[in-house]
Design an enzyme around this catalytic site. Sequence first.
Site, mmCIF file in Angstrom:
data_model
loop_
_atom_site.group_PDB
_atom_site.id
_atom_site.type_symbol
_atom_site.label_atom_id
_atom_site.label_comp_id
_atom_site.label_asym_id
_atom_site.label_seq_id
_atom_site.Cartn_x
_atom_site.Cartn_y
_atom_site.Cartn_z
ATOM 1 N N GLU A 267 -17.082 16.278 29.197
ATOM 2 C CA GLU A 267 -18.255 16.729 28.476
ATOM 3 C C GLU A 267 -19.595 15.529 28.330
ATOM 4 O O GLU A 267 -20.957 15.804 28.903
ATOM 5 C CB GLU A 267 -18.161 17.803 27.405
ATOM 6 C CG GLU A 267 -18.001 19.291 27.779
ATOM 7 C CD GLU A 267 -17.410 19.939 27.120
ATOM 8 O OE1 GLU A 267 -16.891 19.797 25.786
ATOM 9 O OE2 GLU A 267 -17.790 21.676 27.097
ATOM 10 N N GLU B 212 -9.347 22.359 27.062
ATOM 11 C CA GLU B 212 -9.609 22.828 26.626
ATOM 12 C C GLU B 212 -8.702 24.551 26.146
ATOM 13 O O GLU B 212 -8.115 24.761 24.986
ATOM 14 C CB GLU B 212 -10.810 23.496 25.916
ATOM 15 C CG GLU B 212 -11.893 22.472 25.384
ATOM 16 C CD GLU B 212 -12.636 21.485 26.853
ATOM 17 O OE1 GLU B 212 -11.882 21.592 27.996
ATOM 18 O OE2 GLU B 212 -12.916 21.395 26.482
ATOM 19 N N GLY C 85 -14.049 17.520 25.112
ATOM 20 C CA GLY C 85 -15.808 17.329 25.124
ATOM 21 C C GLY C 85 -16.208 15.576 25.509
ATOM 22 O O GLY C 85 -16.972 15.437 25.616
ATOM 23 N N ALA D 129 -13.039 16.343 21.654
ATOM 24 C CA ALA D 129 -13.220 16.646 20.118
ATOM 25 C C ALA D 129 -12.310 16.013 19.212
ATOM 26 O O ALA D 129 -10.727 16.418 19.708
ATOM 27 C CB ALA D 129 -13.427 17.883 20.619
HETATM 28 C C1 3H9 Z 1 -12.007 19.561 22.576
HETATM 29 O O1 3H9 Z 1 -12.541 18.293 23.115
HETATM 30 C C2 3H9 Z 1 -12.993 21.280 22.424
HETATM 31 C C3 3H9 Z 1 -14.603 20.707 23.139
HETATM 32 O O2 3H9 Z 1 -15.135 21.242 24.437
HETATM 33 C C4 3H9 Z 1 -15.483 21.284 22.617
HETATM 34 C C5 3H9 Z 1 -16.003 20.498 21.370
HETATM 35 C C6 3H9 Z 1 -17.050 21.413 20.388
HETATM 36 N N1 3H9 Z 1 -8.301 14.574 18.751
HETATM 37 O O3 3H9 Z 1 -0.285 12.237 23.497
HETATM 38 P P1 3H9 Z 1 -0.105 11.279 22.695
HETATM 39 C C7 3H9 Z 1 -3.945 11.688 19.177
HETATM 40 S S1 3H9 Z 1 -10.800 20.131 22.604
HETATM 41 C C8 3H9 Z 1 -7.489 13.714 17.545
HETATM 42 O O4 3H9 Z 1 0.669 11.059 22.198
HETATM 43 P P2 3H9 Z 1 -0.542 10.398 25.960
HETATM 44 C C9 3H9 Z 1 -2.352 12.582 19.397
HETATM 45 O O5 3H9 Z 1 -2.396 13.508 18.061
HETATM 46 C C10 3H9 Z 1 -9.681 18.231 22.966
HETATM 47 N N2 3H9 Z 1 -6.457 12.990 18.192
HETATM 48 O O6 3H9 Z 1 -0.782 10.155 24.423
HETATM 49 C C11 3H9 Z 1 -1.580 11.595 18.803
HETATM 50 O O7 3H9 Z 1 -2.115 10.871 17.974
HETATM 51 P P3 3H9 Z 1 -0.632 9.581 17.157
HETATM 52 C C12 3H9 Z 1 -9.767 18.454 24.631
HETATM 53 C C13 3H9 Z 1 -5.854 13.213 19.186
HETATM 54 O O8 3H9 Z 1 -0.852 8.705 25.854
HETATM 55 C C14 3H9 Z 1 -2.057 9.685 19.542
HETATM 56 O O9 3H9 Z 1 -3.319 10.434 19.736
HETATM 57 N N3 3H9 Z 1 -9.290 17.741 24.675
HETATM 58 C C15 3H9 Z 1 -6.336 13.542 20.157
HETATM 59 O O10 3H9 Z 1 0.547 10.544 25.961
HETATM 60 C C16 3H9 Z 1 -1.681 9.381 21.427
HETATM 61 O O11 3H9 Z 1 -1.564 10.661 21.702
HETATM 62 C C17 3H9 Z 1 -7.397 17.505 24.626
HETATM 63 O O12 3H9 Z 1 -7.123 18.467 24.446
HETATM 64 C C18 3H9 Z 1 -7.499 13.783 19.912
HETATM 65 N N4 3H9 Z 1 -8.318 14.855 20.876
HETATM 66 O O13 3H9 Z 1 -1.776 10.972 25.584
HETATM 67 C C19 3H9 Z 1 -6.279 16.093 24.676
HETATM 68 N N5 3H9 Z 1 -5.481 13.303 21.516
HETATM 69 O O14 3H9 Z 1 -0.339 8.839 17.483
HETATM 70 C C20 3H9 Z 1 -5.542 16.322 23.664
HETATM 71 C C21 3H9 Z 1 -4.686 12.765 21.345
HETATM 72 O O15 3H9 Z 1 -1.044 9.696 15.334
HETATM 73 N N6 3H9 Z 1 -4.673 15.174 24.213
HETATM 74 N N7 3H9 Z 1 -4.844 11.913 20.009
HETATM 75 O O16 3H9 Z 1 0.629 10.980 16.860
HETATM 76 C C22 3H9 Z 1 -3.776 14.233 25.303
HETATM 77 O O17 3H9 Z 1 -3.441 15.611 25.938
HETATM 78 C C23 3H9 Z 1 -3.135 13.531 25.103
HETATM 79 O O18 3H9 Z 1 -3.080 13.119 24.035
HETATM 80 C C24 3H9 Z 1 -3.726 12.247 25.954
HETATM 81 C C25 3H9 Z 1 -2.955 10.290 25.648
HETATM 82 C C26 3H9 Z 1 -3.608 12.910 27.433
HETATM 83 C C27 3H9 Z 1 -4.970 11.561 25.729
#
Ligand code: 3H9
Length: 685
Positions: A108, A128, A105, A66
């Site tokens: 999902e 999450e 998401g 999400a």
């Molecule tokens: C969810 O999904 C709820 C659902 O079940 C239900 C909903 C109804 N959104 O970490 P990085 C940005 S909860 C927006 O440096 P990496 C991050 O801020 C969500 N932005 O890179 C950064 O921005 P900036 C469940 C996001 O390669 C840039 O991407 N998902 C999101 O080391 C690069 O990130 C998570 O919890 C996002 N969801 O790692 C995933 N994610 O460049 C959380 C990242 O401006 N994210 N950004 O600073 C991660 O674990 C890591 O970011 C990921 C990439 C592995 C994806």
Amino acid sequence: MANENSQVSFFTQGKIGIIEINYPPVNALSQQVRQGLVEGVDKFNQDADIKAIVIRCKERTFIAGADIKEFGKPPTVPFLPDVVNHIEASEKPVIASLFGTSLGGGFEVALACHYRVAQKGAKVGLPEVNLGLIPGAGGTQRLPRVVGVGKALAMVTQGTHVKVEDFVDTNLIDEIFEIEVNLNEQTLQYVESLIESGSIEVKRLGFQTVEAGSLDWDAEIAKISKKARGKEAPLVAADVIRKTAELPILEGMKIEREAFLQLRESEQSAALRYVFGAEKSSAKHELNAQPVNVESVGIVGAGNMGSGIATAFLNAGYTVNLVEQTEDALRAGISRITKNFESNVKRGRMTQEKADNLLAGLTSSTEYASFSNCDLVIEAIFEDIEVKKSLFTQLDKVVKPDCILATNTSYLDIDQIASVVVDPGRVIGMHFFSPAHIMKLLEVVKAEKSSDIALATAMTVGKKLRKMSVLVGVCFGFAGNRMYTRYGREIQQMLLEGASIEQIDKAMTNWGMAMGPLAVQDLSGIDIGHNARSAQPFPEHDPGYFRAAASMVEQGRLGRKTSKGFYIYDEAGKASSDPEATRLIKSKAQDLGIAQKSFTDNEIVERALLALISEGLALYKEGIVQRLSDIDVIWLHGYGFPRHKGGPIFQARQKDLADLSGKFDELRASSSELIWPAVDLTLID
Ligand code: 3H9
């Protein structure tokens, strides 16, 4: 093309309809992406020539979850649970093409598809809980249906990212493609062959029943509760999976959604989402320079700190040259480093082969001249300004002109150290936390003349070391230890005022700190801080200043290393209360004329937090940290502050500011302005 938007495009190739998401950086499920998914599914379902639909992404990853940026704003339609159900309900088979990290998401969405193909090495997960949430769009429902309740429970409650190869014995992934081949082409070929063979079908996970197996729920929940250490979300996730395991999917999703929405409003989730952003920000800086490439690193000092730093660099693939004064000291250091790698192998963190390869990057010498090719040299010797100045004078003569010189000092004045080299621009602080190969925090310290190149390089090196690097300025203790001193002062004062050693430690750990502050003192050695403080003038306005610790040191009670400190330790290292330690503190309080009173646990926690908030705000005001959230990152990664409580500044923001201000006034009135100076609460407003 009809119904496309700037983040989602539609194409066709033969009988396949393609929905392609392009929303950098991680294709998060923004409103437009959700809308595009629904419209793409509808469009291709209405097209008689289309036999299957592929969902794929551009850039670096399939959907990573999400859109975190949308949390905290009013939700907008279409809601994700409706989107995933819409995908699953598609009359035409939908195939997700996974690469990178399909998370939350995003996973999902993939689970709602009828097929999932993936590039080798791609990871999936429902992280999450790391944001204080549970999956909110069917993750707790569809994952158990495809991998079994046990595996799903572990994945959801731990929030782990798992490689797709680990699911070969389940129906989660239908096909895995080698990394070398083009994923998009392979996916289309795979789908075409299913269409041609007539075997393609609509396989809805939601319609399957759950394999509950013979799970001992009470035992599982006890394990999850122990690991959660105060975090709510893992327990809520387990509860939802347990309650809904045998319900039809839509009923299960309703219960899941309610729990998700409730958690989304919780303080813990707000804290964890804040931390996610704070950590990303801390690595950013406005230094006006490109980092230089660092390959070869020199380390002076092979004690615990030097060995830990060497391990961290070797782990990240750097070549390391370790220098000590004697062969014996070098041998001891190399043995520590080798043991660190052995421990990694034993715990299954790396193979023996990988450990051998990384260790092959280590050389050692008793001569500083061996640093002649190093790009960066880090000093990790004992804390004595004159010895460090002499060392830097010698290093300056033997290293390359562009070699960066870093000191790992915890308290000493880096400007003074830099004053002895010809170009002080090359001198910075790189303050690691012990054990340096484990603790995530790295303070990159900007001395008065440190060059932007040297600092930008250290920040980049920190990223490669997988540290949380925070740029800080020079002051006694920099940001982290200056706050730690202020926190310690308050803990010590409460001891003198009548709180017991055990009560303080218990109050702080029950609140969530990784360790009690006095147990920490015993572990690190009470003399370490004592010696650092003794090199500074005694604050005459604060007669009780660390006097409890001083009385321990006077009695040779230095902590674990002498089997006695604030606690007493048996041969196995087990701590017990020691009435003698209490007696020493009481006697010191009597000498100082400090009246005794009783404290509640809340009072102890609150006063410790107020001290952290006060010092944190002062550091920001003085420009020692770039942003307030850096304070929180430092405390989370260097001092065991509970992540789900966000950090001292996050805590301050949760309080009523008038009330907070009143509390500071009370403390100031009961001691002095020098101990509790005016705090600028407008900074956190
Ligand atoms: C969810 O999904 C709820 C659902 O079940 C239900 C909903 C109804 N959104 O970490 P990085 C940005 S909860 C927006 O440096 P990496 C991050 O801020 C969500 N932005 O890179 C950064 O921005 P900036 C469940 C996001 O390669 C840039 O991407 N998902 C999101 O080391 C690069 O990130 C998570 O919890 C996002 N969801 O790692 C995933 N994610 O460049 C959380 C990242 O401006 N994210 N950004 O600073 C991660 O674990 C890591 O970011 C990921 C990439 C592995 C994806």
